[in-house]
Write a protein that holds these residues in place. Structure first.
Motif, PDB file in Angstrom:
ATOM      1  N   CYS A   9      10.072  42.743 -13.944  1.00  0.00           N
ATOM      2  CA  CYS A   9       8.924  41.868 -13.666  1.00  0.00           C
ATOM      3  C   CYS A   9       8.858  40.782 -14.751  1.00  0.00           C
ATOM      4  CB  CYS A   9       7.642  42.690 -13.654  1.00  0.00           C
ATOM      5  SG  CYS A   9       6.129  41.720 -13.583  1.00  0.00           S
ATOM      6  N   ASP A  10       8.923  39.524 -14.329  1.00  0.00           N
ATOM      7  CA  ASP A  10       8.885  38.415 -15.287  1.00  0.00           C
ATOM      8  C   ASP A  10       7.614  38.407 -16.130  1.00  0.00           C
ATOM      9  OD1 ASP A  10      11.362  37.476 -14.508  1.00  0.00           O
ATOM     10  OD2 ASP A  10      10.538  36.053 -13.066  1.00  0.00           O
ATOM     11  N   THR A  11       6.484  38.690 -15.506  1.00  0.00           N
ATOM     12  CA  THR A  11       5.214  38.688 -16.234  1.00  0.00           C
ATOM     13  C   THR A  11       5.190  39.787 -17.294  1.00  0.00           C
ATOM     14  OG1 THR A  11       4.151  37.858 -14.236  1.00  0.00           O
ATOM     15  CG2 THR A  11       2.710  38.682 -15.968  1.00  0.00           C
ATOM     16  N   CYS A  12       5.714  40.953 -16.959  1.00  0.00           N
ATOM     17  CA  CYS A  12       5.767  42.053 -17.929  1.00  0.00           C
ATOM     18  C   CYS A  12       6.682  41.694 -19.091  1.00  0.00           C
ATOM     19  CB  CYS A  12       6.248  43.335 -17.260  1.00  0.00           C
ATOM     20  SG  CYS A  12       5.094  43.993 -16.046  1.00  0.00           S
ATOM     21  N   LYS A  14       7.286  38.664 -20.214  1.00  0.00           N
ATOM     22  CA  LYS A  14       6.576  37.680 -21.031  1.00  0.00           C
ATOM     23  C   LYS A  14       5.595  38.362 -21.969  1.00  0.00           C
ATOM     24  CE  LYS A  14       6.818  33.997 -17.602  1.00  0.00           C
ATOM     25  NZ  LYS A  14       6.054  33.253 -16.588  1.00  0.00           N
ATOM     26  N   ALA A  15       4.838  39.327 -21.426  1.00  0.00           N
ATOM     27  CA  ALA A  15       3.870  40.054 -22.244  1.00  0.00           C
ATOM     28  C   ALA A  15       4.577  40.824 -23.356  1.00  0.00           C
ATOM     29  CB  ALA A  15       3.052  40.999 -21.368  1.00  0.00           C
ATOM     30  N   LYS A  80      -0.947  45.862  -9.857  1.00  0.00           N
ATOM     31  CA  LYS A  80      -0.971  44.552 -10.522  1.00  0.00           C
ATOM     32  C   LYS A  80      -0.446  44.774 -11.930  1.00  0.00           C
ATOM     33  CE  LYS A  80      -3.944  40.694 -11.732  1.00  0.00           C
ATOM     34  NZ  LYS A  80      -2.976  39.678 -11.447  1.00  0.00           N
ATOM     35  N   GLY A  93      -3.226  42.421 -16.071  1.00  0.00           N
ATOM     36  CA  GLY A  93      -2.718  41.081 -15.849  1.00  0.00           C
ATOM     37  C   GLY A  93      -2.361  40.396 -17.155  1.00  0.00           C
ATOM     38  N   TRP A  94      -1.801  39.207 -17.031  1.00  0.00           N
ATOM     39  CA  TRP A  94      -1.389  38.452 -18.209  1.00  0.00           C
ATOM     40  C   TRP A  94      -1.944  37.043 -18.111  1.00  0.00           C
ATOM     41  CZ3 TRP A  94      -0.463  39.742 -22.768  1.00  0.00           C
ATOM     42  CH2 TRP A  94       0.234  38.941 -23.669  1.00  0.00           C
ATOM     43  N   ASP A  95      -3.276  36.966 -18.047  1.00  0.00           N
ATOM     44  CA  ASP A  95      -3.933  35.673 -17.973  1.00  0.00           C
ATOM     45  C   ASP A  95      -4.407  35.253 -19.362  1.00  0.00           C
ATOM     46  OD1 ASP A  95      -6.154  37.286 -18.441  1.00  0.00           O
ATOM     47  OD2 ASP A  95      -6.993  37.024 -16.454  1.00  0.00           O
ATOM     48  N   LYS A  99      -4.504  37.371 -22.961  1.00  0.00           N
ATOM     49  CA  LYS A  99      -3.743  36.871 -24.119  1.00  0.00           C
ATOM     50  C   LYS A  99      -4.645  36.672 -25.326  1.00  0.00           C
ATOM     51  CE  LYS A  99      -0.371  34.414 -21.305  1.00  0.00           C
ATOM     52  NZ  LYS A  99       0.157  33.090 -20.931  1.00  0.00           N
TER      53      LYS A  99
END
Length: 105
Positions: A9-12, A14-15, A80, A93-95, A99
């Motif tokens: 998962c790209d978002t994971c 990034k986090a 999610k 989430g990573w909003d 952050k």
């Protein structure tokens, strides 16, 4: 700090990159610890289920009408992502809000 998500998962990713000293737990491969899914559902409710995912679109209407926790256990990719656990405090989430709260802005 633990990041629960999927390794692809790209978002994971990034986090994980922005949160030093964090560990990614692949929920598809490793599952979720007892009680964490229930705690996340109690805190985030229906927002825990990603209704925009390809997994969701592949479910029948009968499956979609099922109990969210059972759906998430049967289809981990429906969650999610990421779900971040910082010493018992959960973030979804990573909003920008997540952050900022985690000092990764």
């Amino acid at each position: 700090m633990k990041i629960y998500g999927l390794k692809n998962c790209d978002t994971c990713r990034k986090a994980l990159k922005q949160l030093q000293d964090s560990v990614l737990v692949d929920i598809r491969a490793d599952g979720m610890p007892d009680g964490l899914l229930e705690a996340a559902h109690a805190q985030f409710g229906d927002k825990l289920v990603n209704t925009r995912s390809t997994t969701w679109r592949g479910l029948s209407e009968a499956e979609r009408a099922g109990e969210p926790l059972q759906l998430l256990r049967a289809h981990p990719a429906l969650m999610k992502r990421p779900l971040i656990d910082r010493d018992g405090e959960l973030f979804l989430g990573w909003d920008q809000n997540t952050k900022s709260a985690l000092g990764a802005a």
